[in-house]
Design an enzyme around this catalytic site. Structure first.
Site, short mmCIF file in Angstrom:
data_model
loop_
_atom_site.label_atom_id
_atom_site.label_comp_id
_atom_site.label_asym_id
_atom_site.label_seq_id
_atom_site.Cartn_x
_atom_site.Cartn_y
_atom_site.Cartn_z
N LYS A 189 0.86 -1.18 0.00
CA LYS A 189 0.00 0.00 0.00
C LYS A 189 0.90 1.24 0.00
CE LYS A 189 -1.48 2.63 3.15
NZ LYS A 189 -1.39 3.88 2.38
N ALA A 191 1.66 5.39 -0.20
CA ALA A 191 1.00 6.55 0.40
C ALA A 191 0.02 7.14 -0.61
CB ALA A 191 2.04 7.59 0.78
N CYS A 299 13.75 10.94 6.24
CA CYS A 299 13.90 10.53 7.64
C CYS A 299 15.35 10.68 8.08
CB CYS A 299 13.46 9.08 7.79
SG CYS A 299 14.28 8.01 6.61
P1 NAD Z 1 2.76 8.49 7.70
O1 NAD Z 1 3.08 7.70 8.91
O2 NAD Z 1 1.74 9.53 7.77
O3 NAD Z 1 2.33 7.52 6.52
C1 NAD Z 1 3.11 6.43 6.11
C2 NAD Z 1 2.23 5.43 5.43
O4 NAD Z 1 1.30 4.93 6.37
C3 NAD Z 1 1.40 5.99 4.28
O5 NAD Z 1 1.26 5.01 3.29
C4 NAD Z 1 0.05 6.25 4.94
O6 NAD Z 1 -1.02 6.20 4.04
C5 NAD Z 1 -0.02 5.07 5.88
N1 NAD Z 1 -0.91 5.21 7.01
C6 NAD Z 1 -1.24 6.33 7.70
N2 NAD Z 1 -2.10 6.02 8.69
C7 NAD Z 1 -2.31 4.68 8.63
C8 NAD Z 1 -3.08 3.76 9.39
N3 NAD Z 1 -3.82 4.13 10.42
N4 NAD Z 1 -3.06 2.45 9.04
C9 NAD Z 1 -2.29 2.04 8.00
N5 NAD Z 1 -1.55 2.85 7.25
C10 NAD Z 1 -1.54 4.17 7.57
O7 NAD Z 1 4.16 9.06 7.23
P2 NAD Z 1 4.45 9.95 5.93
O8 NAD Z 1 4.04 11.34 6.23
O9 NAD Z 1 3.95 9.29 4.69
O10 NAD Z 1 6.03 9.84 5.86
C11 NAD Z 1 6.86 10.64 6.59
C12 NAD Z 1 7.39 9.89 7.79
O11 NAD Z 1 8.04 8.70 7.36
C13 NAD Z 1 8.45 10.65 8.54
O12 NAD Z 1 8.25 10.51 9.93
C14 NAD Z 1 9.74 9.98 8.12
O13 NAD Z 1 10.79 10.12 9.04
C15 NAD Z 1 9.32 8.58 7.96
N6 NAD Z 1 10.23 7.86 7.08
C16 NAD Z 1 11.06 6.94 7.65
C17 NAD Z 1 11.96 6.28 6.87
C18 NAD Z 1 12.89 5.28 7.50
O14 NAD Z 1 13.41 4.46 6.77
N7 NAD Z 1 13.11 5.29 8.80
C19 NAD Z 1 12.02 6.50 5.49
C20 NAD Z 1 11.14 7.44 4.93
C21 NAD Z 1 10.24 8.11 5.75
#
Ligand code: NAD
Length: 500
Positions: A189, A191, A299
């Site tokens: 899934k 984003a 991140c």
């Molecule tokens: P997010 O947590 O809002 O969303 C991430 C994913 O989760 C998306 O696909 C979103 O649709 C999904 N999601 C959101 N709520 C959900 C739920 N209740 N159930 C299932 N899926 C759900 O994060 P974002 O804004 O897309 O990304 C930014 C964040 O990701 C930042 O905190 C960043 O640091 C982190 N990130 C981490 C890494 C890493 O490898 N550590 C890499 C890239 C991004």
């Protein structure tokens, strides 16, 4: 608007070739009730494509397909799985420009960086195609000599992969490639803000000869409602999530019920430490990369620049000069280094964090606002690259992930101070250290609480390295020799003594 080598027709043709359905059991289909969601270009605010918006039934159908394909895929010889991954790598090289442009359109990063992501994302396909045949077990007598012990590795089974919007291709390949290499089938899934790259990649996997049901993709505007039943389904064996720590925590609670295997790549708050004995040329180059790559939306982005007081002013002057020369615009325009942020919320967050820091005593050196006086930028979600100095303890910007192009400098006096400030966060993904002293660099490896470190470099990511964090930055590792083991489970078998 600056010149661009990308024509409107080229963009329209590319977008028309991206599938708009759900990819389930090897087929493209509409969502239940023909529900759709719209995808936007953050540089212009325009809708670029309308795609399927999955319901919980669609999510279940995707899991059904992954479960149905699981046995055959697990039995497929490693060499065959490797060759499919390798073909996918080759096809990605052929389609590099298309993938780069698609990411620039839906996510906003400059085209040159999007090409870099295709390179990085592709390496996971190549690396794990090579790792596929290297999964090994062991065999030997037990210490008592009463039997023979066999240790073998097995695919964990159907996996659910959830990816964020900031690296639409690399976050997908970093999960799909090791899962497939290990013999697991997946539901992925992406984003909802940047789903097109994953849909386009699923089409590439089809072209690479991937059997039906091995990879299934759904896109949805209701992530929580569609994901939770999948996570709670007893047929699912693994959840791999990249995203924010708060969503990761919620998913871990859901995963606890089925005692699911989980990998969590979560948020960061990277310290970037510049010691008084650093080579400042290297430190400034490293800072520009660690901060402004992906418009600060990584991140691994440096969040806090912790700089020795004796070089803080010179460091600030030099980064400010570099930042003032940066070009803002749509990522398709030639020479642009700063594209839009992903949405309006992201701009508001940067404004709030900078505002709070200034109110508490920080000095604004450059930026600090939405670009004004340029009509072509006003429809997009742009924020000027910014430098602030003398950020005071207690400022929100030191505690929260900025996820924007804001470089915040905190001075320090002693090595112990630098370590204390750097570790003063619940996150522990990556740190950057600039020093010409070998022993100091070695001490920092021991003392900084992060899963990764850049020593005199501003970018650490590599498909051959174990990517992942300590503390609240996550669980597990992606890439490297470790990456495939996230999708394997170990079995120990005792057999009888063959001589008794
Ligand atoms: P997010 O947590 O809002 O969303 C991430 C994913 O989760 C998306 O696909 C979103 O649709 C999904 N999601 C959101 N709520 C959900 C739920 N209740 N159930 C299932 N899926 C759900 O994060 P974002 O804004 O897309 O990304 C930014 C964040 O990701 C930042 O905190 C960043 O640091 C982190 N990130 C981490 C890494 C890493 O490898 N550590 C890499 C890239 C991004």
């Amino acid at each position: 608007m600056a010149a661009s080598t990308v024509t409107e027709t080229r963009e329209t043709d590319l977008l028309a070739s991206v599938p708009d359905g759900l990819f389930i059991g090897g087929e493209w289909r509409a969502a239940t009730g023909d529900r759709t969601l719209r995808v936007f270009d953050p540089a212009t605010g325009r809708v670029v494509k309308t795609i399927a918006d999955a319901s919980p039934e669609d999510g279940k159908a995707a899991l059904d397909a992954a479960v149905a394909a699981a046995d055959d895929w697990a039995k497929t010889p490693a060499r065959e799985r490797a060759e499919i991954l390798r073909r996918a790598f080759d096809l990605l090289q052929e389609r590099k420009e298309d993938f780069a442009l698609l990411m620039t359109i839906e996510m906003g990063k400059p085209l040159a960086e999007a090409r870099g992501e295709v390179g990085y994302g592709g390496e996971f396909l190549r690396w794990f195609s090579e790792e596929t045949a290297r999964v090994q077990g062991r065999y030997g007598a037990n210490p008592e000599g009463t039997g023979r012990m066999i240790v073998s590795q097995h695919p964990v089974g159907p996996c659910f992969l959830i990816t964020p919007w900031n690296f639409p291709l690399a976050m997908a390949t970093r999960k799909i490639a090791p899962a497939l290499a290990a013999g697991c089938t997946v539901v992925i899934k992406p984003a909802e803000l940047t789903p097109l790259t994953t849909l386009y990649f699923a089409k590439l996997l089809q072209d690479a000869g991937l059997p039906a049901g091995v990879v299934n993709v759904f896109t949805t505007s209701t992530s929580g409602a569609v994901s939770e039943p999948i996570i709670r389904d007893p047929r699912l064996r693994k959840l791999s999530f990249t995203g924010s720590t708060s969503v990761g925590q919620r998913l871990l609670e859901q995963a606890a019920q089925g005692v699911l295997r989980t990998s969590m790549e979560l948020g960061g708050n990277a310290p970037f430490v510049v010691f008084e004995d650093a080579d400042l040329d290297k430190a400034v180059d490293g800072a520009m990369l660690a901060k402004f790559r992906n418009i600060g939306q990584a991140c691994t982005a440096a969040n806090r620049f912790i700089v020795h007081r004796s070089v803080a002013e010179e460091f600030a002057n030099r980064v400010t000069e570099r930042v003032q020369a940066m070009r803002i615009g749509r990522g398709t325009e030639d020479g642009v280094q700063i594209g839009p942020l992903i949405d309006d919320k992201a701009v508001a967050k940067a404004e709030e964090l900078v505002g709070d820091a200034i109110e508490r005593g920080a000095t604004l050196r450059t930026g600090g606002q939405r670009p004004d006086g340029d009509d072509t930028l006003s429809a997009g979600t742009f924020y000027e690259p910014t430098v602030i100095t003398d950020v005071q303890a207690g400022s929100d910007i030191l505690r929260e992930e900025i996820f924007g192009p804001v470089l915040a400098i905190v001075p320090f006096d002693t090595e112990d101070d630098a370590v204390r400030i750097a570790n003063d966060t619940e996150y522990g993904l990556v740190s950057y250290v600039f020093t010409e002293s070998l022993s100091r660099g070695q001490r920092m490896i021991d003392r900084l609480e992060t899963g990764m470190m850049g020593l005199n470099v501003g970018v650490v990511s590599n498909a051959a390295a174990p990517f992942g964090g300590w503390k609240m930055s996550g669980l597990g590792r992606e890439g490297g020799a470790e990456g495939i083991h996230e999708y394997l489970q170990t079995k120990y078998t005792l057999t009888a003594n063959p001589y008794s």
